[in-house]
Enzyme design. Structure first.
Site, PDB file in Angstrom:
ATOM      1  N   TYR A  53       0.822  -1.215   0.000  1.00 24.11           N
ATOM      2  CA  TYR A  53       0.000   0.000   0.000  1.00 24.11           C
ATOM      3  C   TYR A  53       0.854   1.261   0.000  1.00 24.11           C
ATOM      4  CZ  TYR A  53      -4.121  -2.819   1.317  1.00 24.11           C
ATOM      5  OH  TYR A  53      -5.151  -3.731   1.366  1.00 24.11           O
ATOM      6  N   SER A 231     -13.671  -4.029   0.650  1.00 22.01           N
ATOM      7  CA  SER A 231     -14.542  -3.393  -0.346  1.00 22.01           C
ATOM      8  C   SER A 231     -16.012  -3.512   0.031  1.00 22.01           C
ATOM      9  CB  SER A 231     -14.321  -3.979  -1.741  1.00 22.01           C
ATOM     10  OG  SER A 231     -13.074  -3.612  -2.264  1.00 22.01           O
ATOM     11  N   LEU A 233     -18.205  -1.342   0.491  1.00 22.92           N
ATOM     12  CA  LEU A 233     -19.043  -0.403  -0.253  1.00 22.92           C
ATOM     13  C   LEU A 233     -18.785  -0.488  -1.757  1.00 22.92           C
ATOM     14  CD1 LEU A 233     -19.027   2.770   2.041  1.00 22.92           C
ATOM     15  CD2 LEU A 233     -20.836   1.068   1.738  1.00 22.92           C
ATOM     16  N   GLY A 236     -17.102   2.334  -3.076  1.00 22.48           N
ATOM     17  CA  GLY A 236     -17.930   3.521  -2.824  1.00 22.48           C
ATOM     18  C   GLY A 236     -19.191   3.595  -3.652  1.00 22.48           C
ATOM     19  N   THR A 237     -19.373   2.654  -4.590  1.00 27.57           N
ATOM     20  CA  THR A 237     -20.544   2.749  -5.458  1.00 27.57           C
ATOM     21  C   THR A 237     -21.848   2.594  -4.678  1.00 27.57           C
ATOM     22  OG1 THR A 237     -20.446   0.382  -5.991  1.00 27.57           O
ATOM     23  CG2 THR A 237     -19.282   1.891  -7.472  1.00 27.57           C
ATOM     24  N   GLY A 240     -24.084   5.415  -3.520  1.00 28.58           N
ATOM     25  CA  GLY A 240     -24.918   6.111  -4.505  1.00 28.58           C
ATOM     26  C   GLY A 240     -24.267   7.325  -5.121  1.00 28.58           C
TER      27      GLY A 240
END
Length: 343
Positions: A53, A231, A233, A236-237, A240
């Site tokens: 990372y 992941s 979310l 992040g999708t 919304g």
């Protein structure tokens, strides 16, 4: 905040884990420290990082994330209050890591020592294999292709990890991006050779990708190799924020075209349904997606990530949300109509 046992160890980790892969790319060291301060003030005791990372991985930034966590640990003190997890990089295109990372004895030993230096700590609570050495199904790959090449054998990797446990450098081990066969093989070798036992598996898991339930959830439940969900979310999708072709400033999908796993027409339609369901019941869409994961019986911890403090506060607060039965039932209806649109 609720805590849960980490596998069969005597450690209890918060149901929310702070993921750090934005530290050093989208977040500065000062922002990273602010996130760490807030998360721990809210009861988060589990922090996940990796030697490769931040993401997207680059030679110029590699190791920055661990270094930022390390500088915070040095400033904060009270190391024993926290559960720190990191990972050794599997084989791939990152030649700047040890001239090409492998999961052999020498590389694992070197990786652990370097991570300890960057983290400014004497031990790592949970050390994970970031992805398998062998060619198999991970990072969304579907359709199994048989291959005689298996790379470094799992027993060599596991023996190298055992040496680090015996030396007191790591306490427990886990895997990431693994398959049911891989988990079974690690457990078999552990039992037959007296080597360290897997305590966790860190795989993707969210409303768009529930493939973990197919073959791994039973291992997580019956063998206490609990899921560390990443992941949650779907980049992040599920908040919304990307609906209707929106591209918010500083957002990951706005900045980096490489992240396409949770995009496309089917994904957008499915996200729209989940977002509509949440808003219909007066729930923040991101918090609904996270609260659903928190409620899974095979989950150990939910790894959230954020680039802003507002996102971080929203995500952590999901730990206090219990979804109404009607919402849970409607989630299952959406899933049944379009299962795993983004595996």
């Amino acid at each position: 905040m609720e805590t849960r046992p980490l596998g069969r160890t005597d450690l209890n980790v918060s149901v929310i884990c702070l993921g750090t892969m934005t530290f050093g790319e989208q977040n500065s060291e000062a922002e990273a420290h602010e996130q760490l301060d807030y998360a721990t003030s809210q009861g988060v005791n589990f922090i996940d990082t990796a030697e490769m990372y931040p993401v997207p991985p680059r030679a110029e930034t590699q190791g920055s994330t661990e270094a930022y966590v390390g500088s915070w640990l040095a400033k904060r003190g009270r190391r024993d209050d926290l559960i720190i997890a990191t990972k050794v990089t599997g084989p791939g295109q990152m030649d700047w890591i040890r001239n090409g990372p492998r999961l052999d004895s020498a590389q694992i030993a070197a990786a652990i020592d370097t991570s300890l230096q960057r983290l400014q700590t004497d031990y790592i609570d949970l050390y994970q294999v970031h992805w398998p050495e062998r060619s198999t199904n991970y990072f969304g790959k579907l359709g199994y292709t048989a291959s005689a090449h298996s790379g470094v054998p799992i027993d060599e990797t596991l023996t190298a990890l055992d040496k680090a446990v015996q030396a007191g450098k790591i306490r427990h081990i886990g895997v990431s991006n693994e398959t049911p066969w891989g988990v079974a093989e690690y457990l078999r070798l552990s039992d037959s050779q007296g080597l360290p036992r897997l305590q966790s598996i860190q795989n993707p898991f969210n409303l768009l990708n529930r493939s973990f339930e197919v073959g791994l959830a039973e291992f997580a439940h019956r063998e206490q190799v609990g899921l560390l969900a990443y992941s949650p979310l779907a980049f992040g999708t599920l908040s919304g924020k990307y609906l209707n072709n929106a591209l918010p400033a500083r957002a990951r999908l706005t900045l980096y075209e490489r992240f396409k796993r949770y995009t496309g027409d089917i994904a957008e339609r499915t996200v729209s349904q989940y977002v509509h369901l949440a808003r219909e019941h007066g729930i923040d869409p991101a918090q609904m997606a996270l609260a659903w994961i928190n409620s899974r019986p095979f989950l150990t911890s939910n790894i959230i990530g954020a680039t802003t403090m507002e996102q971080l506060k929203t995500n952590i607060a999901s730990a206090d949300i219990k979804l109404p039965q009607q919402v849970r039932l409607q989630i299952e209806e959406i899933h049944a109509a379009q299962p795993n649109p983004c595996p």
